[in-house]
Every structure is written in structure tokens, then in C-alpha cells.
Scaffold this motif. Structure first.
Motif, PDB file in Angstrom:
ATOM      1  N   SER A 149      -1.417  14.101  -3.407  1.00 38.34           N
ATOM      2  CA  SER A 149      -2.849  14.367  -3.302  1.00 38.34           C
ATOM      3  C   SER A 149      -3.202  15.569  -4.169  1.00 38.34           C
ATOM      4  O   SER A 149      -2.345  16.391  -4.507  1.00 38.34           O
ATOM      5  CB  SER A 149      -3.252  14.617  -1.849  1.00 38.34           C
ATOM      6  OG  SER A 149      -2.791  15.883  -1.394  1.00 38.34           O
ATOM      7  N   ILE A 165      -5.778  11.012  -5.080  1.00 38.83           N
ATOM      8  CA  ILE A 165      -4.330  10.842  -4.965  1.00 38.83           C
ATOM      9  C   ILE A 165      -3.828  10.126  -6.203  1.00 38.83           C
ATOM     10  O   ILE A 165      -4.484   9.212  -6.710  1.00 38.83           O
ATOM     11  CB  ILE A 165      -3.984  10.024  -3.702  1.00 38.83           C
ATOM     12  CG1 ILE A 165      -4.390  10.794  -2.437  1.00 38.83           C
ATOM     13  CG2 ILE A 165      -2.499   9.668  -3.647  1.00 38.83           C
ATOM     14  CD1 ILE A 165      -4.316   9.973  -1.166  1.00 38.83           C
ATOM     15  N   GLN A 186     -15.714   9.375  -0.112  1.00 41.30           N
ATOM     16  CA  GLN A 186     -14.739  10.468  -0.185  1.00 41.30           C
ATOM     17  C   GLN A 186     -14.957  11.290  -1.454  1.00 41.30           C
ATOM     18  O   GLN A 186     -14.864  10.765  -2.567  1.00 41.30           O
ATOM     19  CB  GLN A 186     -13.314   9.909  -0.160  1.00 41.30           C
ATOM     20  CG  GLN A 186     -12.222  10.968  -0.247  1.00 41.30           C
ATOM     21  CD  GLN A 186     -11.595  11.060  -1.624  1.00 41.30           C
ATOM     22  OE1 GLN A 186     -11.354  10.049  -2.282  1.00 41.30           O
ATOM     23  NE2 GLN A 186     -11.341  12.272  -2.082  1.00 41.30           N
ATOM     24  N   GLN A 189     -10.605  16.350  -0.822  1.00 41.23           N
ATOM     25  CA  GLN A 189      -9.276  15.866  -0.478  1.00 41.23           C
ATOM     26  C   GLN A 189      -8.465  17.011   0.107  1.00 41.23           C
ATOM     27  O   GLN A 189      -8.718  18.184  -0.189  1.00 41.23           O
ATOM     28  CB  GLN A 189      -8.595  15.288  -1.726  1.00 41.23           C
ATOM     29  CG  GLN A 189      -7.194  14.762  -1.547  1.00 41.23           C
ATOM     30  CD  GLN A 189      -7.130  13.583  -0.579  1.00 41.23           C
ATOM     31  OE1 GLN A 189      -7.028  13.788   0.612  1.00 41.23           O
ATOM     32  NE2 GLN A 189      -7.195  12.374  -1.091  1.00 41.23           N
ATOM     33  N   ASP A 191      -5.037  16.520   2.942  1.00 44.86           N
ATOM     34  CA  ASP A 191      -3.798  15.880   3.375  1.00 44.86           C
ATOM     35  C   ASP A 191      -3.986  14.362   3.403  1.00 44.86           C
ATOM     36  O   ASP A 191      -5.102  13.847   3.361  1.00 44.86           O
ATOM     37  CB  ASP A 191      -3.434  16.398   4.767  1.00 44.86           C
ATOM     38  CG  ASP A 191      -1.996  16.097   5.168  1.00 44.86           C
ATOM     39  OD1 ASP A 191      -1.174  15.793   4.271  1.00 44.86           O
ATOM     40  OD2 ASP A 191      -1.698  16.159   6.370  1.00 44.86           O
ATOM     41  N   PHE A 192      -2.870  13.643   3.515  1.00 47.87           N
ATOM     42  CA  PHE A 192      -2.908  12.198   3.724  1.00 47.87           C
ATOM     43  C   PHE A 192      -1.575  11.772   4.325  1.00 47.87           C
ATOM     44  O   PHE A 192      -0.557  12.426   4.159  1.00 47.87           O
ATOM     45  CB  PHE A 192      -3.165  11.444   2.410  1.00 47.87           C
ATOM     46  CG  PHE A 192      -1.990  11.486   1.450  1.00 47.87           C
ATOM     47  CD1 PHE A 192      -1.114  10.418   1.330  1.00 47.87           C
ATOM     48  CD2 PHE A 192      -1.758  12.614   0.665  1.00 47.87           C
ATOM     49  CE1 PHE A 192      -0.033  10.467   0.466  1.00 47.87           C
ATOM     50  CE2 PHE A 192      -0.670  12.672  -0.206  1.00 47.87           C
ATOM     51  CZ  PHE A 192       0.192  11.595  -0.307  1.00 47.87           C
ATOM     52  N   TRP A 193      -1.594  10.689   5.049  1.00 45.83           N
ATOM     53  CA  TRP A 193      -0.376  10.049   5.533  1.00 45.83           C
ATOM     54  C   TRP A 193      -0.736   8.645   5.959  1.00 45.83           C
ATOM     55  O   TRP A 193      -1.888   8.238   5.839  1.00 45.83           O
ATOM     56  CB  TRP A 193       0.283  10.855   6.660  1.00 45.83           C
ATOM     57  CG  TRP A 193       1.790  10.793   6.607  1.00 45.83           C
ATOM     58  CD1 TRP A 193       2.570  10.032   5.782  1.00 45.83           C
ATOM     59  CD2 TRP A 193       2.704  11.539   7.417  1.00 45.83           C
ATOM     60  NE1 TRP A 193       3.903  10.256   6.011  1.00 45.83           N
ATOM     61  CE2 TRP A 193       4.017  11.187   7.018  1.00 45.83           C
ATOM     62  CE3 TRP A 193       2.546  12.458   8.439  1.00 45.83           C
ATOM     63  CZ2 TRP A 193       5.158  11.720   7.614  1.00 45.83           C
ATOM     64  CZ3 TRP A 193       3.679  12.992   9.026  1.00 45.83           C
ATOM     65  CH2 TRP A 193       4.971  12.632   8.614  1.00 45.83           C
ATOM     66  N   TRP A 194       0.210   7.879   6.475  1.00 44.39           N
ATOM     67  CA  TRP A 194      -0.031   6.460   6.653  1.00 44.39           C
ATOM     68  C   TRP A 194       0.755   5.869   7.803  1.00 44.39           C
ATOM     69  O   TRP A 194       1.624   6.512   8.397  1.00 44.39           O
ATOM     70  CB  TRP A 194       0.339   5.715   5.376  1.00 44.39           C
ATOM     71  CG  TRP A 194       1.632   6.197   4.754  1.00 44.39           C
ATOM     72  CD1 TRP A 194       2.831   6.393   5.372  1.00 44.39           C
ATOM     73  CD2 TRP A 194       1.833   6.576   3.386  1.00 44.39           C
ATOM     74  NE1 TRP A 194       3.778   6.861   4.492  1.00 44.39           N
ATOM     75  CE2 TRP A 194       3.191   6.983   3.268  1.00 44.39           C
ATOM     76  CE3 TRP A 194       1.021   6.604   2.266  1.00 44.39           C
ATOM     77  CZ2 TRP A 194       3.735   7.406   2.060  1.00 44.39           C
ATOM     78  CZ3 TRP A 194       1.564   7.021   1.067  1.00 44.39           C
ATOM     79  CH2 TRP A 194       2.904   7.430   0.966  1.00 44.39           C
ATOM     80  N   SER A 203      -6.770  10.171   5.310  1.00 41.72           N
ATOM     81  CA  SER A 203      -6.805  11.390   4.495  1.00 41.72           C
ATOM     82  C   SER A 203      -7.845  12.351   5.059  1.00 41.72           C
ATOM     83  O   SER A 203      -8.703  11.971   5.862  1.00 41.72           O
ATOM     84  CB  SER A 203      -7.119  11.060   3.031  1.00 41.72           C
ATOM     85  OG  SER A 203      -8.441  10.548   2.883  1.00 41.72           O
ATOM     86  N   SER A 204      -7.764  13.607   4.630  1.00 35.56           N
ATOM     87  CA  SER A 204      -8.619  14.653   5.176  1.00 35.56           C
ATOM     88  C   SER A 204      -9.198  15.498   4.048  1.00 35.56           C
ATOM     89  O   SER A 204      -8.986  15.203   2.869  1.00 35.56           O
ATOM     90  CB  SER A 204      -7.819  15.513   6.163  1.00 35.56           C
ATOM     91  OG  SER A 204      -6.728  16.136   5.497  1.00 35.56           O
ATOM     92  N   ASN A 240     -11.164   2.658   0.565  1.00 34.73           N
ATOM     93  CA  ASN A 240     -11.667   3.367   1.737  1.00 34.73           C
ATOM     94  C   ASN A 240     -12.420   2.362   2.609  1.00 34.73           C
ATOM     95  O   ASN A 240     -13.412   1.772   2.177  1.00 34.73           O
ATOM     96  CB  ASN A 240     -12.592   4.502   1.289  1.00 34.73           C
ATOM     97  CG  ASN A 240     -13.093   5.355   2.440  1.00 34.73           C
ATOM     98  OD1 ASN A 240     -13.031   4.963   3.606  1.00 34.73           O
ATOM     99  ND2 ASN A 240     -13.602   6.534   2.120  1.00 34.73           N
TER     100      ASN A 240
END
Length: 467
Positions: A149, A165, A186, A189, A191-194, A203-204, A240
Motif C-alpha cells: 500500500s 496499492i 477511496q 490509504q 492499511d489493508f488485509w484480506w 483497507s483503511s 471496491n
């Protein structure tokens, strides 16, 4: 490439918890004024070792001005994905971005604690030309590549287009290109995870470079101009599919921590501060049977009253210390959520067995803007609990004390010399600081994120449920 899967790759979180305990930690060192190059410290975390709690090796970079922040592995348990994995990769390289320089270092750690060395350097021009992004931040090893990211778009100040990202090749480390096909609303940006089997990503948001590079901008904070939304993505379609605004007063939605067991469709997000009351908060998000996502505030942490004379200029008018929730981390069994309160100098442990009803299970104080609690060894600890890392077996929590150089200077003007400490976790919760573990770093450095040998709780993504 190996001829069989790396033994540090595990199909499920439960199997990862049963793996051998870590003996090494890799910790980033940054030079806050850019007067010396940043580095990677290799720390001995084996209690049976004569070097326990000591730096046994350093990799110092050839340039200054990078500002190391977050980093990650080239490969992890996600490589065991049944659909698109690279099962014969090795967890061998650390991918370390410079958040100020937009340069990325690839560090080879194979061969023992003192063998770590620079393998490749990716210059910022490659990132700019192939992605249009800048200020690389969070690194996650995906089943088909390395995801990074960014906190900036193009242009000198990083505001020419939104950040996003990008993906790197997990074998050559070439920058491939942008992740997003349709980003929707969006425009910031962090953090992100899955959840890989469920095919979604979250994502945040933090802020754009002019909002953080030279320190927090009070006018923007009080006008609620930092990030306050979390975004959900169709992982494969790179689209998104839903955005949840947590409310403009919930400023800086930072770390996102999905449940590790992929059969569970929930996770947590930490919010730094509520501008209406200075509270920190944790939000639980989940997906319902129809596929729609929801988020609810499930933890609030109040500010602590303080004498303005004891506060930095930024906080004098509030007569209080906000907790400043700057990191959260979730144990591999999805039982305990750890919350770093960087402002008040507290690490909180919550039992989140019921993710909608967290229960405070433990707490320790160290550092803090007003408390300034010393380590049990008697050594001073500046700053507060910041970047957290949990051992795979859940028995230890490690953390450092620096947030970001310019923000450190605003909230802790006396300085934040690098420190790394550890707490032991009780079988049913509870935290006890280890009096024998306090890492001394070279003079002039600060410390940020930690990675553990063989993987940890903010690194690996699992493709199979725990049995």
C-alpha cells in the motif's frame, strides 16, 4: 526456490501456533533527522540464549532519508493457496520501504542471524513510472505476489491522484503495476488485509502526505479532514464493493485485523481519536449472509485528565491525554486483541472471543506523555507502546515506541530514543512485562515495526480453516 513448501508456511492458524517458537526478531531502525542511514536490527529473543534481548546483527542501508516504517515478507502461508499459490517459495526476504524516499530494499535473511544482507534496491523512479504512487507503506505477501500500500499519489507532494496499492513480483521483485481496477470513492490509504478464501479485502485511511509528513496538522484534525472510512474490495476483481464511513469525528482509521481463521468473516479496525471527546476506539466489522459488510464501535478508551503544564503544546488546550490508538494486533487463535495506547502509555489486552463484546483482560503501563512509566528494569521508556507483534504461540507480545518522526517530536518533544520490550501473556489473559528484555539500540535511532522469524500475527494469511 525450494523443492517442497517452506516449513514456516502453515495451512491454518492452529498449525502455525504449534510451530517452533521464534528465536529472532527483525526490527526497523530509523534516523529521525536523516543524519545517518536507516537500518534493520536482528534481535535475539531466545530466553535460553546468552544474547537474549540484544542486537546480534545490523544491516545499515547505503542512503539517508528513507524513514523506515512498515515492512513485510516476500512469502508466507498464503503461498499454500489451492488456486494461485507459489507453494515452493521461501520465506527468505524482507521487503522494506522508505516512507519518505519511496525507495524499497529487499533484504535476504537466509543463513543465520548474522548473514542478513541487501539483496536488491528498488529505486523510487520505478514505482513512480509503473504505478503513479509514492510513499510505500504496508507490505503483505499474497499468494501470487507482494502487495504494497502507499500513502501518496504522484507529484512532489504526493497529491496528484489518490494513493493505492501496487503489486511486486514475488521472485524477481520487479514492480508490476497498480492493484485497483475500480477504487470507487477511496481517495486515501493506510492499511489493508484480506480473507483469501472468501475473496475480499479491507483497507483503511490515514491522510495525504501534506497531512502527516511535517507532523499532524491540528486544523485538519479539528476539521475532521483525516481518513475515517474503511473500504471493502472484491479481491480478485480488484474492485471496491462497499465503503463504510465510521463518522467524520472518528479520525484516522488505521490498522485493520481480520480474523486469522478464514472461516470467520469479521475483523477489527483501530481509530486513533474521536475529535468530540478525545476517545480512542476499536470497531468490529463483519459480513452478513447476503454479503453486505457492517461495522460497529465495540471498544472505547477514554482520555486521561492532565495538568496542561505536563502536556506538549499540541495538547495543552485540552487538559487531557488522549489514548491515541496507533496499533492493534490479534493473536492467531483470534482470542486476544492487543491495543497500543501511544499517548497514555498503556498496552491493553481484550478477550474478543465474542467479537461484538470485547472484555478487558489485561493491561500494562510503560512510557506515556504524562505517566512516563519506566521499564521494570529501571530503564526509562520514552514514547509509548506503538508497533505490536505477537508470537505465533500467543505467549509473548513485543513492541517498540516510535510512531513517525515528526509526530514523535510533537507529542514527545523530549525525544523518543529507540526501545523494544516484551510482555508475557497469562494462560487466561493478563500481561507481565519481562524485566530482562529491553533492547538497547545505537544512539540516534528510533525503532518501529517488528517481524518475527518464521512469521507472526500481522504477517501471515491462511487459506484453510483451523481443525
Amino acid at each position: 526456490m525450494t523443492v517442497r513448501p517452506d516449513p514456516t508456511f502453515h495451512a491454518s492458524p492452529k498449525l502455525a501456533m504449534e510451530a517452533p517458537a521464534e528465536t529472532l526478531a527483525y526490527t526497523l531502525m530509523l534516523s529521525p533527522d536523516g543524519s545517518q542511514p536507516d537500518g534493520l536490527a536482528v534481535v535475539d529473543v531466545d530466553p535460553a540464549s546468552p544474547d537474549y534481548g540484544k542486537i546480534v546483527h545490523q544491516v545499515i542501508m547505503p542512503y539517508t532519508g528513507d524513514e523506515f516504517h512498515h515492512f513485510g515478507w516476500n512469502a508466507c502461508s498464503s503461498a499454500l493457496s489451492p488456486l494461485s499459490g507459489h507453494a515452493f517459495l521461501e520465506r527468505r526476504y524482507l521487503i522494506i520501504p522508505g516512507i519518505r524516499s519511496s525507495r524499497i530494499y529487499v533484504i535476504d535473511v537466509k543463513g543465520g542471524p548474522k548473514a542478513a544482507k541487501i539483496h536488491k534496491i528498488i529505486e523510487p523512479e520505478e514505482i513512480f513510472s509503473k504505478t503513479g504512487y509514492s510513499r510505500p507503506h504496508t507490505v503483505h505477501c499474497g499468494p501470487e505476489g507482494i502487495y504494497v500500500s502507499t500513502l501518496g499519489g504522484g507529484g512532489a507532494d504526493g497529491t496528484d491522484g489518490p494513493p493505492g496499492i501496487f503489486i511486486m513480483d514475488c521472485e524477481t521483485f520487479d514492480v508490476v503495476g497498480r492493484y485497483e481496477m475500480d477504487r470507487g470513492v477511496q481517495d486515501k490509504q493506510y492499511d489493508f488485509w484480506w480473507n483469501l478464501p472468501r475473496n475480499y479485502m479491507v483497507s483503511s485511511e490515514w491522510g495525504l502526505p501534506p497531512q502527516y509528513e511535517n507532523g499532524i496538522v491540528p486544523e485538519d484534525l479539528l476539521s475532521n479532514k483525516y481518513g475515517h472510512s474503511i473500504h471493502f474490495w472484491d479481491l480478485a476483481a480488484r474492485k471496491n464493493i462497499q465503503t463504510i464511513d465510521l463518522g467524520a469525528n472518528h479520525q484516522m482509521a488505521l490498522e485493520v485485523r481480520p480474523a486469522h481463521d478464514p472461516i470467520k468473516q469479521y475483523g477489527f479496525c483501530g481509530v486513533v481519536v474521536d475529535t468530540t471527546n478525545l476517545e480512542g476506539s476499536i470497531w468490529t466489522w463483519w459480513r452478513d449472509e447476503s454479503g453486505k459488510f457492517h461495522a460497529e464501535k465495540t471498544i472505547t478508551i477514554p482520555p486521561e485528565p492532565a495538568d496542561p503544564a505536563d502536556l506538549p503544546d499540541l495538547l495543552k488546550g485540552f487538559s487531557a491525554v488522549p489514548p491515541l490508538v496507533t496499533d492493534i494486533d490479534l493473536s492467531l487463535d483470534d482470542r486476544f486483541l492487543y491495543v497500543a495506547c501511544w499517548g497514555t502509555g498503556e498496552l491493553r489486552q481484550y478477550d474478543v472471543s465474542d467479537p461484538m463484546k470485547p472484555v478487558l483482560a489485561g493491561s500494562v503501563h510503560i512510557g506515556g506523555i504524562v505517566r512516563r512509566t519506566a521499564h521494570p528494569s529501571g530503564k526509562p521508556f520514552a514514547g509509548g507502546p506503538q508497533m505490536l507483534e505477537i508470537s505465533r504461540n500467543g505467549k509473548h507480545v513485543y513492541w517498540t515506541n516510535s510512531l513517525y518522526s515528526t509526530w514523535d517530536d510533537q507529542f514527545y518533544p523530549a525525544g523518543v530514543p529507540a526501545a523494544m520490550v516484551k510482555a508475557d501473556v497469562g494462560a487466561n489473559g493478563g500481561l507481565t512485562l519481562d524485566p530482562n528484555f529491553f533492547v538497547d539500540f545505537p544512539k540516534g535511532y528510533r525503532s518501529h515495526q517488528i517481524r518475527l522469524e518464521g512469521g507472526d500475527c500481522s504477517t501471515d494469511s491462511f487459506c484453510y480453516p483451523s481443525a
